[in-house]
Design an enzyme around this catalytic site. Structure first.
Site, PDB file in Angstrom:
ATOM      1  N   ASP A  67       0.705  -1.031   0.131  1.00 46.62           N
ATOM      2  CA  ASP A  67       0.064  -0.067   0.112  1.00 46.62           C
ATOM      3  C   ASP A  67       0.928   1.211  -0.105  1.00 46.62           C
ATOM      4  O   ASP A  67       2.181   1.167   0.329  1.00 46.62           O
ATOM      5  CB  ASP A  67      -1.068   0.162   0.989  1.00 46.62           C
ATOM      6  CG  ASP A  67      -0.275  -0.515   2.339  1.00 46.62           C
ATOM      7  OD1 ASP A  67       0.927  -0.204   2.569  1.00 46.62           O
ATOM      8  OD2 ASP A  67      -1.117  -1.106   3.492  1.00 46.62           O
ATOM      9  N   ASP A 136      -8.605  -4.267  14.338  1.00 44.60           N
ATOM     10  CA  ASP A 136     -10.082  -4.484  13.799  1.00 44.60           C
ATOM     11  C   ASP A 136     -10.076  -5.527  12.886  1.00 44.60           C
ATOM     12  O   ASP A 136     -11.093  -5.577  12.256  1.00 44.60           O
ATOM     13  CB  ASP A 136     -10.539  -3.292  13.223  1.00 44.60           C
ATOM     14  CG  ASP A 136      -9.689  -2.496  12.308  1.00 44.60           C
ATOM     15  OD1 ASP A 136      -8.595  -2.934  11.769  1.00 44.60           O
ATOM     16  OD2 ASP A 136      -9.987  -1.348  11.633  1.00 44.60           O
ATOM     17  N   HIS A 138      -8.077  -5.461  10.092  1.00 49.88           N
ATOM     18  CA  HIS A 138      -7.834  -5.053   8.682  1.00 49.88           C
ATOM     19  C   HIS A 138      -6.448  -5.831   8.180  1.00 49.88           C
ATOM     20  O   HIS A 138      -5.636  -5.927   8.997  1.00 49.88           O
ATOM     21  CB  HIS A 138      -7.911  -3.387   8.290  1.00 49.88           C
ATOM     22  CG  HIS A 138      -6.711  -3.085   9.162  1.00 49.88           C
ATOM     23  ND1 HIS A 138      -6.757  -2.061  10.073  1.00 49.88           N
ATOM     24  CD2 HIS A 138      -5.298  -2.534   8.566  1.00 49.88           C
ATOM     25  CE1 HIS A 138      -5.664  -1.523  10.625  1.00 49.88           C
ATOM     26  NE2 HIS A 138      -4.869  -1.936   9.605  1.00 49.88           N
ATOM     27  N   GLU A 143      -9.910  -1.777   5.348  1.00 49.62           N
ATOM     28  CA  GLU A 143     -10.486  -1.784   6.556  1.00 49.62           C
ATOM     29  C   GLU A 143     -11.795  -2.884   6.764  1.00 49.62           C
ATOM     30  O   GLU A 143     -12.503  -2.984   5.627  1.00 49.62           O
ATOM     31  CB  GLU A 143     -11.200  -0.322   6.936  1.00 49.62           C
ATOM     32  CG  GLU A 143      -9.873   0.730   6.901  1.00 49.62           C
ATOM     33  CD  GLU A 143      -9.202   0.783   8.259  1.00 49.62           C
ATOM     34  OE1 GLU A 143      -9.454  -0.066   9.037  1.00 49.62           O
ATOM     35  OE2 GLU A 143      -8.210   1.632   8.209  1.00 49.62           O
TER      36      GLU A 143
END
Length: 261
Positions: A67, A136, A138, A143
């Site tokens: 990314d 979370d 991800h 996300e």
């Protein structure tokens, strides 16, 4: 998916670096997918030590980025291209000629995303993709509620993520970009081997949801359950919420040594 429980982050780094070394022994020109952040640093440090000792030849390896921030110049010290150059390429003695990444400064960002997705395919695909995981669930910047079929695309950072990342920008959230380019979950799943490393108690819930929970977009990393060769390497703290921890320890202890991870 195989779950390997290790004593600590250093042991996890050594295990994954050995898997990379064995891959490079079989395929010297392998394409390695890398991630940023503090979690994978023990992997890069262990692999660099193997290179320095002559245990592995990395001269023909290629490196692919997971990314990137949108709008940061490539030479900005906090662009992920710069971070990976400092933490991966330079310690391994690999030049930028062997590096692949999306163009976060392109005028046509959707076009840049599609171009990077296509470039990964044209390069023969990622042989081993190293992943971290967020609290979370991800992976990359996918996300919760990201499509499990998503391709490389632009994503908007949450306010909390920008607050968390402000520490890399002199504590100034206004310097943190609002957008990133990330490989999508569908793109990530095309790698031949996925290796997720998680350490620390803060990742325990996400690890449990990834490994033992349902495949669901609310936990993007759970998509690894759909992959034919996914390995989750966790330290004792990150494994603390796994109901099947004893089973995972047993199966890894008794697997054939030649099988690797």
């Amino acid at each position: 998916m195989e779950v390997v429980i290790v004593p600590d982050a250093e042991a996890g780094g050594e295990l994954i670096a050995e898997a990379m070394a064995q891959l490079l022994g079989r395929k010297p020109g392998a394409l390695l997918g890398v991630a940023t952040g503090s979690t994978p640093l023990p992997v890069y440090q262990a692999l660099a030590a193997k290179v320095r000792s002559g245990a592995v030849d990395i001269s023909r390896a290629r490196i692919a980025q997971l990314d990137e921030y949108v709008g940061l110049p490539a030479e900005h010290p906090e662009s992920y291209r710069s971070v990976l150059r400092r933490e991966v390429l330079e310690p391994l003695g690999i030049g930028m000629y062997a590096f692949m990444g999306p163009d976060g400064t392109a005028e046509d960002i959707p076009g840049a995303c599609a171009a990077y997705d296509a470039a990964l395919t044209e390069a023969g695909g990622v042989d081993l993709q190293l992943l971290g995981i967020g609290t979370d669930g991800h992976i990359g910047f996918n996300e919760p509620c990201s499509s499990l079929a998503s391709r490389t695309r632009i994503k908007t950072l949450t306010e909390q993520t920008r607050i968390d990342n402000a520490r890399f920008f002199d504590g100034d959230i206004d310097q943190v970009p609002h957008h990133v380019i990330t490989q999508g979950i569908g793109t990530i799943l095309e790698a031949r081997h996925l290796v997720l490393l998680a350490t620390g108690e803060g990742k325990a819930d996400a690890v449990a949801a990834t490994v033992e929970g349902p495949v669901a977009a609310v936990c993007p990393a759970s998509a690894l359950q759909l992959h034919p060769h996914a390995t989750v390497v966790v330290d004792e703290a990150a494994a603390s919420k796994l109901k099947l921890a004893d089973y995972f320890r047993h199966t890894y202890a008794d697997k054939p040594e030649w099988q690797g991870i």
